[in-house]
Design an enzyme around this catalytic site. Structure first.
Site, PDB file in Angstrom:
ATOM      1  N   HIS A 171      22.963  14.204  43.719  1.00 29.64           N
ATOM      2  CA  HIS A 171      21.940  13.153  43.689  1.00 29.64           C
ATOM      3  C   HIS A 171      22.372  11.887  44.414  1.00 29.64           C
ATOM      4  CE1 HIS A 171      19.988  15.761  40.893  1.00 29.64           C
ATOM      5  NE2 HIS A 171      20.922  15.630  39.972  1.00 29.64           N
TER       6      HIS A 171
ATOM      7  N   LYS B  55      49.048  39.605  42.774  1.00 27.36           N
ATOM      8  CA  LYS B  55      49.662  38.342  43.196  1.00 27.36           C
ATOM      9  C   LYS B  55      48.556  37.429  43.693  1.00 27.36           C
ATOM     10  CE  LYS B  55      54.015  37.024  43.751  1.00 27.36           C
ATOM     11  NZ  LYS B  55      54.909  37.079  42.578  1.00 27.36           N
TER      12      LYS B  55
ATOM     13  N   THR C   9      54.614  42.528  41.768  1.00 22.54           N
ATOM     14  CA  THR C   9      53.742  41.564  42.458  1.00 22.54           C
ATOM     15  C   THR C   9      54.511  40.898  43.609  1.00 22.54           C
ATOM     16  OG1 THR C   9      54.244  39.654  41.059  1.00 22.54           O
ATOM     17  CG2 THR C   9      52.505  41.138  40.295  1.00 22.54           C
TER      18      THR C   9
HETATM   19  O1  LIG Z   1      14.840  20.320  43.636  1.00 25.19           O
HETATM   20  C1  LIG Z   1      14.967  20.037  42.435  1.00 25.19           C
HETATM   21  N1  LIG Z   1      14.979  21.045  41.505  1.00 25.19           N
HETATM   22  C2  LIG Z   1      15.122  20.801  40.170  1.00 25.19           C
HETATM   23  O2  LIG Z   1      15.110  21.749  39.332  1.00 25.19           O
HETATM   24  C3  LIG Z   1      15.253  19.457  39.777  1.00 25.19           C
HETATM   25  N2  LIG Z   1      15.405  18.857  38.564  1.00 25.19           N
HETATM   26  C4  LIG Z   1      15.497  17.523  38.793  1.00 25.19           C
HETATM   27  O3  LIG Z   1      15.650  16.654  37.905  1.00 25.19           O
HETATM   28  N3  LIG Z   1      15.397  17.254  40.126  1.00 25.19           N
HETATM   29  C5  LIG Z   1      15.235  18.429  40.749  1.00 25.19           C
HETATM   30  N4  LIG Z   1      15.106  18.751  42.065  1.00 25.19           N
END
Ligand SMILES: O=c1[nH]c(=O)c2[nH]c(=O)[nH]c2[nH]1
Length: 308
Positions: free
Chosen positions: A265, A15, A62
């Protein structure tokens, strides 16, 4: 596993996502304790006749598994860690049903935290935090145990002390070297404890709840470094390694740790027009936050034990 009619069958049933909240109203000072768990159970059992024929006589329903979660939560008169509850359930299914030989119990605990009002901990008031506490307990009929705890969704960010340089540069590369960038991630970590049987787990009350807080602290301390100076991160990979190795160094009963750390990013914003070539000129100040695409970086660390 069994073969009939030339077919191998590997099967399990269980479950998923049984949600339960449990209050303990036992604090000497009148304080309440509360947990919310999302439980998933998977049983490996001898019930092949239900696959091979219309014979359900060996199936643990279940629905019964779901009910058991509530009964066992009720029976736990004293507070216990989510790890202990997972082991208790696994143990129950393996010992109560002759046909069940392995129980895999996954639980996600929601981060309900006691609130402070006017600087005082509230006796019965909680607010939801951000990262979940996870556990997977695999219990065998013999009492053998595999126990893995984790933290999920631990979002961390620092505004400096991060760079990335001297990586492979080829005709497809445009990323410049930098020693100044934001570093943001959402850590998903899971660590396996070295306890190999139900009987061998520490008896100390709330042992694993305390460990969870301590592991999380080591992960964060290593990510950020000291409050005034921080610590330079040359890559997510290096920081991940340092975080994992700090946990293994600090906790002898952690056998291995898996860390998943996406590189979320924050892109420099540069805006220009013909008339205004530097409308926004990036000076480590204005960023475009983005989660798609993101870097995905993961590793498992364990001790190399020399066999002499
Ligand atoms: O810390 C990072 N590792 C990566 O493998 C990577 N690749 C990337 O484009 N920027 C980063 N930054």
């Amino acid at each position: 596993m069994a073969a009939e009619g030339g077919l191998r069958v590997e099967q399990r049933h269980g479950k998923a996502r049984v949600r339960v909240g449990r209050v303990w109203r036992q604090g000497a000072d009148g304080s309440h304790h509360f947990v919310e768990w999302n439980v998933s159970i998977s049983l490996l059992s001898h019930c092949l006749s239900s696959y091979h024929r219309d014979d359900n006589s060996d199936i643990v329903a279940t629905d019964t598994m779901k009910n058991t979660v509530y009964v066992k939560a009720k029976e736990c008169g004293d507070r216990l860690s989510v790890e202990e509850f997972a082991i208790l359930l696994g143990n129950h299914f393996c010992s109560f049903y002759p046909q069940v030989y392995t129980a895999i119990v996954n639980i996600v605990e929601k981060p309900w935290e006691r609130v402070c009002i006017d600087g005082k901990p509230h006796l019965h008031g909680f607010k939801l935090g951000s990262e979940n506490h996870t556990v997977e307990a695999t219990v065998q009929k013999s009492g053998a145990l595999t126990l893995t705890s984790g933290v999920a969704g631990l979002a961390l960010l620092k505004t400096t002390q991060s760079g990335f340089e001297k990586f492979v540069r080829d005709k497809y590369t445009i990323l410049p070297d930098t020693r100044e960038r934001m570093l943001a991630t959402e850590v998903n970590a899971s660590w396996r404890y070295s306890y190999e049987s139900v009987a061998s787990i520490p008896k100390k009350e709330l042992y694993f709840s305390e460990k969870f807080m301590e592991v999380k602290k080591v992960l964060m301390d290593t990510f950020f470094g000291p409050p005034e100076t921080g610590v330079y991160s040359p890559s997510v990979q290096r920081t991940l390694y340092l975080m994992g190795s700090a946990v293994l160094r600090r906790f002898p009963d952690v056998a291995s740790i898996h860390l998943k750390m996406p590189n979320i990013h924050f892109l420099p914003v540069n805006l220009s027009t013909k008339e205004n070539p530097s409308m926004v000129k990036f000076k480590d100040d204005v960023y475009l936050p983005t989660d798609e695409p993101h870097g995905s970086i993961a590793a498992t660390l364990s001790r190399i034990t020399s066999k002499m």
